[in-house]
Scaffold this motif. Structure first.
Motif, short mmCIF file in Angstrom:
data_model
loop_
_atom_site.label_atom_id
_atom_site.label_comp_id
_atom_site.label_asym_id
_atom_site.label_seq_id
_atom_site.Cartn_x
_atom_site.Cartn_y
_atom_site.Cartn_z
N GLN A 1 0.85 -1.18 0.00
CA GLN A 1 0.00 0.00 0.00
C GLN A 1 0.89 1.23 0.00
OE1 GLN A 1 -2.49 0.47 3.48
NE2 GLN A 1 -0.87 1.47 4.60
N ARG B 1 -10.11 0.56 -3.21
CA ARG B 1 -8.69 0.53 -2.80
C ARG B 1 -8.11 1.95 -2.76
NH1 ARG B 1 -5.21 -1.05 -6.00
NH2 ARG B 1 -6.31 -0.96 -8.00
N ASN C 1 -4.52 7.28 -0.27
CA ASN C 1 -3.97 5.97 0.02
C ASN C 1 -4.44 4.99 -1.03
OD1 ASN C 1 -4.32 3.17 1.46
ND2 ASN C 1 -2.73 4.29 2.55
N SER D 1 -4.39 0.89 -1.48
CA SER D 1 -4.05 -0.38 -0.85
C SER D 1 -3.97 -1.48 -1.92
CB SER D 1 -5.10 -0.74 0.20
OG SER D 1 -6.36 -0.91 -0.42
#
Lengths: 110, 112
Positions: free
Chosen positions: A18, A63, A77, A79
Motif C-alpha cells: 500500500q 482501494r 492511500n 491499498s
C-alpha cells in the motif's frame, strides 16, 4: 505564495503493498482534488475534499481512498497495489473556481 | 452529463506556424472553461479561462473563445515557438464549481 506541493515526487512499490501520497495545498485553499494520469486514460478524477469532507468521488475502486486534515493538507492511500496503478498522481487545490496543480507523484508498481 | 472532447494528437508544427487545437464540450448548467498546459515532468498549469459565453480567455499569445452555440473552446496561437512544445488540456468546471472534467490532452511539438 508557495504553490501546491506533493510528496514524495517518485515512489516505487511492489504489487500488493500500500502507499500514501501527500498534498499540501496553497495557503488559504480549502478544496483539494486528486487525479490519476496515465498515457492510455489521460487525466481521471479520483476525489475532491473540502473542509475535511469528501464532496465528489470518481469511478475508482475502494482501494483508493483519501482524507483531508483541518489544515487542508490531504493524503490519498492506495491499498493492495496493482501494476495498473502505475501512474502520475496529481493533486490540485482550488480557489475562486480555478485549480492549481502540484508537480505530481510518479508511482511505479513492480 | 459533463464531458470534454479534444482533437487527437500529436500535433507537429514548424516555428511561427498558426496553431489551433479543437475542444468541444457537453455540459449541464453553466460551466466555466479552461486550457491547461503540461510541460515534461511537471504538473498542469492554468493557461487561460473563460467563465461565460462569448468570453475570450488569453495568455502568452494563446486565445480561446467560449462559444455556447457550438459548445466549443478552441485554442489558438498566431505564431508558435519551440518553447510552446507541451501537452495541452481542455477542461470544464461544472456549474456548482466543485468538479473539473478534462479532455485527453493534445501533444504539441514545435520544430525550429
Amino acid at each position: 505564495k508557495a504553490g501546491v506541493t506533493q510528496t514524495p515526487r517518485y515512489l516505487i512499490k511492489t504489487r500488493g503493498q500500500q502507499v500514501t501520497l501527500s498534498c499540501s495545498p496553497i495557503s488559504g485553499h480549502r478544496s483539494v482534488s486528486w487525479y490519476q494520469q496515465t498515457p492510455g486514460q489521460g487525466l481521471q478524477f479520483l476525489f475532491e475534499y473540502f473542509s475535511e469532507t469528501q464532496r465528489n468521488k470518481g469511478n475508482f475502486p475502494g482501494r483508493f481512498s483519501g482524507r483531508q486534515f483541518s489544515n487542508s493538507r490531504s493524503e490519498m492511500n492506495v491499498s493492495t497495489l496493482e501494476l495498473g496503478d502505475s501512474a502520475l498522481y496529481l493533486c490540485a487545490s482550488s480557489h475562486s473556481y480555478e485549480q492549481y496543480f502540484g508537480p505530481g507523484t510518479r508511482l511505479t508498481v513492480t | 452529463g459533463n464531458s470534454v472532447t479534444q482533437m487527437e494528437g500529436p500535433v507537429t508544427l514548424s516555428e511561427e506556424a498558426f496553431l489551433t487545437i479543437n475542444c468541444t464540450y457537453t455540459a449541464t448548467g453553466y460551466p466555466s472553461l479552461f486550457w491547461y498546459v503540461q510541460y515534461p515532468g511537471e504538473g498542469l498549469q492554468l493557461l487561460l479561462k473563460a467563465t461565460k459565453a462569448d468570453d475570450k480567455g488569453s495568455n502568452k499569445g494563446f486565445e480561446a473563445t467560449y462559444r455556447k452555440e457550438t459548445t466549443s473552446f478552441h485554442l489558438e496561437k498566431g505564431s508558435v515557438q519551440v518553447s510552446d512544445s507541451a501537452v495541452y488540456f481542455c477542461a470544464l468546471m461544472n456549474g456548482s464549481g466543485n468538479q473539473f472534467y478534462f479532455g485527453t490532452g493534445t501533444s504539441l511539438t514545435v520544430i525550429p
